[in-house]
Design a protein around this motif. Structure first.
Motif, PDB file in Angstrom:
ATOM      1  N   ILE A 182     -12.022  76.482 -45.051  1.00  0.00           N
ATOM      2  CA  ILE A 182     -11.935  76.899 -46.453  1.00  0.00           C
ATOM      3  C   ILE A 182     -13.182  77.720 -46.759  1.00  0.00           C
ATOM      4  O   ILE A 182     -14.303  77.226 -46.646  1.00  0.00           O
ATOM      5  N   ARG A 183     -12.982  78.974 -47.130  1.00  0.00           N
ATOM      6  CA  ARG A 183     -14.102  79.872 -47.391  1.00  0.00           C
ATOM      7  C   ARG A 183     -14.321  80.008 -48.896  1.00  0.00           C
ATOM      8  O   ARG A 183     -13.357  80.084 -49.661  1.00  0.00           O
ATOM      9  N   GLU A 184     -15.567  80.072 -49.300  1.00  0.00           N
ATOM     10  CA  GLU A 184     -15.915  80.230 -50.712  1.00  0.00           C
ATOM     11  C   GLU A 184     -16.184  81.691 -51.042  1.00  0.00           C
ATOM     12  O   GLU A 184     -16.659  82.457 -50.205  1.00  0.00           O
ATOM     13  N   ASP A 185     -15.868  82.048 -52.287  1.00  0.00           N
ATOM     14  CA  ASP A 185     -16.157  83.385 -52.814  1.00  0.00           C
ATOM     15  C   ASP A 185     -15.638  84.465 -51.862  1.00  0.00           C
ATOM     16  O   ASP A 185     -16.355  85.381 -51.478  1.00  0.00           O
ATOM     17  N   GLU A 186     -14.368  84.349 -51.507  1.00  0.00           N
ATOM     18  CA  GLU A 186     -13.776  85.237 -50.506  1.00  0.00           C
ATOM     19  C   GLU A 186     -13.230  86.515 -51.149  1.00  0.00           C
ATOM     20  O   GLU A 186     -12.425  86.460 -52.087  1.00  0.00           O
ATOM     21  N   PRO A 187     -13.628  87.700 -50.661  1.00  0.00           N
ATOM     22  CA  PRO A 187     -13.065  88.955 -51.182  1.00  0.00           C
ATOM     23  C   PRO A 187     -11.607  89.096 -50.738  1.00  0.00           C
ATOM     24  O   PRO A 187     -11.320  89.139 -49.545  1.00  0.00           O
ATOM     25  N   MET A 188     -10.697  89.177 -51.685  1.00  0.00           N
ATOM     26  CA  MET A 188      -9.285  89.276 -51.328  1.00  0.00           C
ATOM     27  C   MET A 188      -8.906  90.659 -50.819  1.00  0.00           C
ATOM     28  O   MET A 188      -7.811  90.845 -50.284  1.00  0.00           O
TER      29      MET A 188
END
Length: 235
Positions: free
Chosen positions: A21-27
């Protein structure tokens, strides 16, 4: 071993290691437009059990939960998404051959076009209309995707959904399909924070769903579907 999920509850889901689970991920990294805002948390589910585990993780933290396919036509607003956004990548399928007809069981993350081409090459005619259709099976169910005179409503038998923490099975009549529309897309009786899960059995022929990188921008509650590939293609 077949995994039976019908009627199970998130709180009683089997223990499984969470996918990263990655945080602050650029979509922008995950959308076909290569643009869009960030999501607070991002993950990918490659199986029904992982999907259930991620849904439980979000519910325990009271986070909004959004399911997407592989990013085709997906654009996240610049302000971003405040919860957990999960790309559903589970794409197992199996075909029950009944001679002159067949029943296809498929997971929500299967690319629609690749799956349709695979089934057509096997000699079944029921999904020929979907051979050029972008997006994944889950998004196709939510939006009643279609082209060339065919659509999901005419092929679907039933689908599994995760609603209120319970995996339930809906027959095709329950979806209220219209032109590129369903009760899931309208936000009717479906819970919009719902997740998705599906089932894969070991019986019958199974495989992976295709050779195209496609997905859905819809919030797809459907996780597994059964469809009639209809009759065999005449030789």
């Amino acid at each position: 071993m077949a995994i039976r999920l019908g009627g199970s509850c998130l709180n009683s889901a089997p223990s499984v290691d969470l996918p990263p689970i990655r945080e602050d991920e650029p979509m922008a990294r995950h959308a076909s437009w290569r643009a869009g805002g960030r999501t607070r948390y991002y993950s990918e589910a490659h199986s029904a059990i992982q999907a259930l585990a991620l849904a439980a993780w979000a519910m325990e933290r009271n986070l909004p939960l959004l399911w997407v396919g592989r990013g085709t036509n997906l654009l996240v607003r610049d302000a971003g998404y405040p919860g957990l956004l999960v790309s559903h990548r589970a794409q197992a399928w199996r075909l029950e051959d009944h001679g002159d007809s067949a029943l296809l069981h498929v997971e929500a993350g299967s690319p629609m076009a690749g799956l349709a081409r695979r089934i057509t090459r096997m000699g079944w005619a029921g999904l020929v209309w979907a051979e050029g259709l972008p997006g994944s099976v889950g998004g196709a169910v939510v939006g009643n995707a279609g082209c060339y005179g065919g659509d999901v409503a005419t092929s679907l038998v039933s689908a599994e959904l995760l609603l209120g923490g319970q995996v339930v099975t809906w027959p095709v009549e329950r979806f209220g399909f219209g032109y590129r529309m369903s009760v899931l897309k309208r936000g009717g009786e479906a819970e919009r924070r719902g997740g998705e899960a599906s089932e894969r059995g070991e019986e019958g022929e199974s495989g992976r769903g295709g050779d195209v990188d496609s997905g859905s921008g819809e919030e797809a509650e459907s996780g597994g579907a059964e469809a009639h590939p209809a009759s065999r293609i005449p030789h």
